[in-house]
Design a protein around this motif. Structure first.
Motif, short mmCIF file in Angstrom:
data_model
loop_
_atom_site.label_atom_id
_atom_site.label_comp_id
_atom_site.label_asym_id
_atom_site.label_seq_id
_atom_site.Cartn_x
_atom_site.Cartn_y
_atom_site.Cartn_z
N GLU A 90 38.58 46.42 16.00
CA GLU A 90 38.24 45.92 17.34
C GLU A 90 37.17 44.82 17.26
O GLU A 90 37.20 43.84 17.99
N ASP A 106 36.74 42.77 14.77
CA ASP A 106 37.41 41.59 14.24
C ASP A 106 38.15 40.84 15.36
O ASP A 106 38.07 39.62 15.46
N LYS A 107 38.84 41.61 16.21
CA LYS A 107 39.56 40.99 17.34
C LYS A 107 38.59 40.33 18.31
O LYS A 107 38.84 39.23 18.81
N LYS A 152 37.28 36.96 16.91
CA LYS A 152 38.28 35.88 17.01
C LYS A 152 38.47 35.43 18.47
O LYS A 152 38.64 34.24 18.75
N LYS A 153 38.44 36.41 19.38
CA LYS A 153 38.61 36.10 20.80
C LYS A 153 37.46 35.24 21.31
O LYS A 153 37.66 34.25 22.03
#
Length: 639
Positions: free
Chosen positions: A46, A48-49, A52-53
């Motif tokens: 989560e 990592d996401k 990037k977001k």
């Protein structure tokens, strides 16, 4: 344009400090918010996401910046340029800010005409340079400068997210065994950090055998309890247990022979009656506050008085002070509390006189005090007072408006024209930054703190009681424009020469004294319970030849006490080492309280060069990372 003069260069330095300082403040806030965002993630996937977001969102925002700013943002994001700058992020950011501000050479030239020497520029209050950007008298594009700060802050946040992503990708390349070992080490460190420490026992241990002033002991009690009744009672019980158990243990350290030998000297010197009078002999015993007679030992030797009379003096004084504070709280009647709400609440803002409270801040505080008084009257004296939903509509446009006008004239009466201009200009600018929309949440907190003063109560932004300050704020919002227009008209009248000392704004005289910062030294966050760490830091810095070997501990501790220092510390290392020491101490590790961009002013107050000269604030903050940085990192680990 030609080259800048010394005065113009100093002005450029001070303006750069303003812009870089605002970026530092925004960066600090963003860091706290980002930590909160990551804390909501369940696992690394989560996180990592999320990273990037956020990178994609920031890239879209930065793409909207205008062409005048784009070149600076590109340079700031270029990691290869940063590497050429020896990897020192802070000095590189400042260099970008300096290059941007140097484009406003006309405004810099205008400012330079107001100063005779570069030293006068250095002594100028930083708030003045903040206001300069908004002053139409000088050729600065405030809108473009705000845009620059906005996109630089976005770029800084983007670079941090990219750095996090790159480190995660690098982590994934590690062999699995290394990853497992690293996680085990991290888990062990986390478990160690979560262990509960008995901070009170450590603090009391530190007081043993010392003669501490009553003022300092009161400060310790106030910091721990906020002078709340329940907290004071709990603290008194805890100190009582500590005192009883430690006295019992201390008595066991002395043998029967040692006691008899010490008592023999007293016996030879004083009669039995005199020994009872002086306290060497006693007829009653104490268990906490309970006094009783022991039939098996009707008269006994007081070993504390005989063998260690000063060991627990300061700790006993703590209990005496606590009793005094409890008696004060007990003696305050409900009627006195109601009748004296306004004076007591105003007292919490007494220090604001020295901190130059501007008009909007004063308005908010006056409104909060009136709101608290009105509510307590309605709650406690309900037979006399009935809540009127329109009360604040009348009060704000009437009494508060009149008091506001009167307070302005009272404030500017003793000031010279330069000081009046600065005060009114800063206040008018504050009406632009402290609008009701932006300050709604802040007012809830001001109201909350005023309501509970002098006690401390944790603030909950979602609590039901917030409906009342919202009601008050709604009426303030409706009349905000009246106060804003009045302030603007006051400034216009001053510039026309209608108020003040009868001189036009163009011939304003500079103030003769420099405004003093409210911060005199650094405040070590663990001062209350782990101040002994400063002893280790002092020894470590001496071992590494960074401070003078004859530095006294009392002077060194003062530099981290938050109080006025008695004697500055002689820094024997080079200037880049001192700069790195402060950046790590204040900016990165956050081992001391946040000084709100005043860390360099405090540094030159606490540290001097070997030749006795003061350091230059601008040179200090622009130093590169020294080759000896690891020595400083090791020294700071003592804290």
């Amino acid at each position: 344009m030609g080259e800048f003069s010394k005065i113009e260069i100093k002005i450029l330095d001070r303006l750069t400090e303003v812009v870089d300082g605002r970026l530092e403040s925004i960066g600090y806030d963003n860091s706290e918010k980002d930590r909160m965002l990551y804390s909501t993630c369940i696992n690394d996937i989560e996180k990592d996401k999320l990273t990037k977001k956020e990178i994609k969102k920031l890239q879209k925002k930065i793409a909207k910046c205008n062409s005048n700013i784009a070149g600076y943002i590109s340079a700031f994001l270029n990691k290869y340029e940063l590497e050429h700058h020896d990897g020192d992020f802070y000095s590189y950011r400042e260099r970008i800010c300096r290059n941007f501000i140097s484009n406003y050479y006309e405004g810099i030239e205008q400012l330079a005409e107001e100063y005779l020497t570069a030293e006068k520029v250095e002594q100028e209050n930083e708030f003045y340079f903040e206001a300069v950007f908004n002053d139409e008298l000088y050729s600065f594009d405030n809108k473009e400068i705000d845009e620059f700060i906005k996109y630089m802050a976005l770029a800084e946040r983007l670079s941090k997210f990219i750095s996090i992503l790159e480190s995660v990708e690098e982590e994934k390349k590690k062999p699995k065994v290394e990853v497992i070992i690293d996680k085990m080490k991290a888990n062990a460190k986390e478990r160690e950090s979560k262990k509960t420490k008995d901070e009170l026992s450590d603090a009391l241990d530190n007081l043993r055998g010392q003669q501490i002033s009553s003022v300092q002991l009161f400060k310790i009690i106030k910091d721990i309890t906020k002078l709340e009744k329940d907290a004071l009672e709990y603290l008194k019980d805890d100190i009582g247990w500590y005192l009883w158990s430690m006295k019992t243990a201390q008595e066991c350290f002395y043998s029967k022979e040692q006691t008899e030998r010490a008592y023999k000297k007293i016996e030879e010197k004083y009669s039995k009656e005199k020994q009872l009078e002086l306290g060497y002999l006693k007829k009653t015993k104490f268990f906490f506050e309970e006094e009783y007679e022991d039939p098996e030992e009707p008269i006994y030797i007081d070993k504390e008085k005989l063998l260690f009379p000063n060991e627990f003096t300061s700790i006993k004084e703590l209990i005496t002070i606590i009793d005094k504070e409890l008696n004060k709280l007990e003696s305050i009647s409900v009627e006195n509390k109601t009748n004296n709400v306004k004076p007591d609440m105003y007292s919490q803002y007494n220090n604001d006189i020295n901190e130059e409270v501007l008009l909007v801040e004063e308005l908010e505080k006056r409104l909060a005090i009136e709101a608290v008084e009105y509510k307590k009257n309605c709650d406690d004296l309900w037979e006399t007072y009935t809540f009127d939903p329109k009360y604040f509509d009348t009060y704000i446009s009437g009494d508060l408006y009149n008091v506001f006008f009167k307070s302005i004239y009272e404030k500017i009466k003793p000031l010279n024209d330069f000081e009046i201009n600065k005060y009114l200009t800063l206040s008018v600018n504050q009406f632009k930054t402290h609008t009701p929309t932006k300050r709604a949440e802040a007012f809830k907190r001001i109201y909350h703190d005023t309501y509970w003063y002098p006690n401390y109560m944790e603030y909950n932004p979602n609590q039901y009681e917030n409906k009342y300050p919202v009601h008050v704020w709604k009426h303030y919002t409706n009349h905000f424009h009246l106060f804003k227009e009045a302030s603007e008209n006051m400034l216009k009248d001053f510039k026309k020469g209608l108020i003040g000392n009868g001189r036009k704004q163009e011939v304003i005289e500079k103030p003769k004294t420099k405004a003093k910062s409210k911060h005199q030294s650094f405040t070590y966050k663990k001062w209350q319970f782990e101040s002994t760490n400063l002893t280790y830091l002092k020894e470590s810095l001496i071992d590494k030849n960074l401070i003078a070997s004859d530095t006294e501990l009392k002077h060194f501790r003062k530099a981290f006490s938050g109080e006025t220092i008695e004697k500055p510390i002689v820094w024997t290392g080079n200037i880049s080492e001192l700069s790195y020491f402060i950046k790590q101490l204040h900016n990165e590790l956050k081992l001391v309280e946040d000084l709100k961009q005043q860390q360099w002013a405090v540094t030159i107050n606490c540290f001097i060069q070997e030749n006795g000269e003061q350091y230059n604030r601008t040179k200090l903050r622009t130093q590169k990372v020294p080759a000896t940085s690891k020595n400083i990192d090791m020294a700071l680990k003592t804290l």
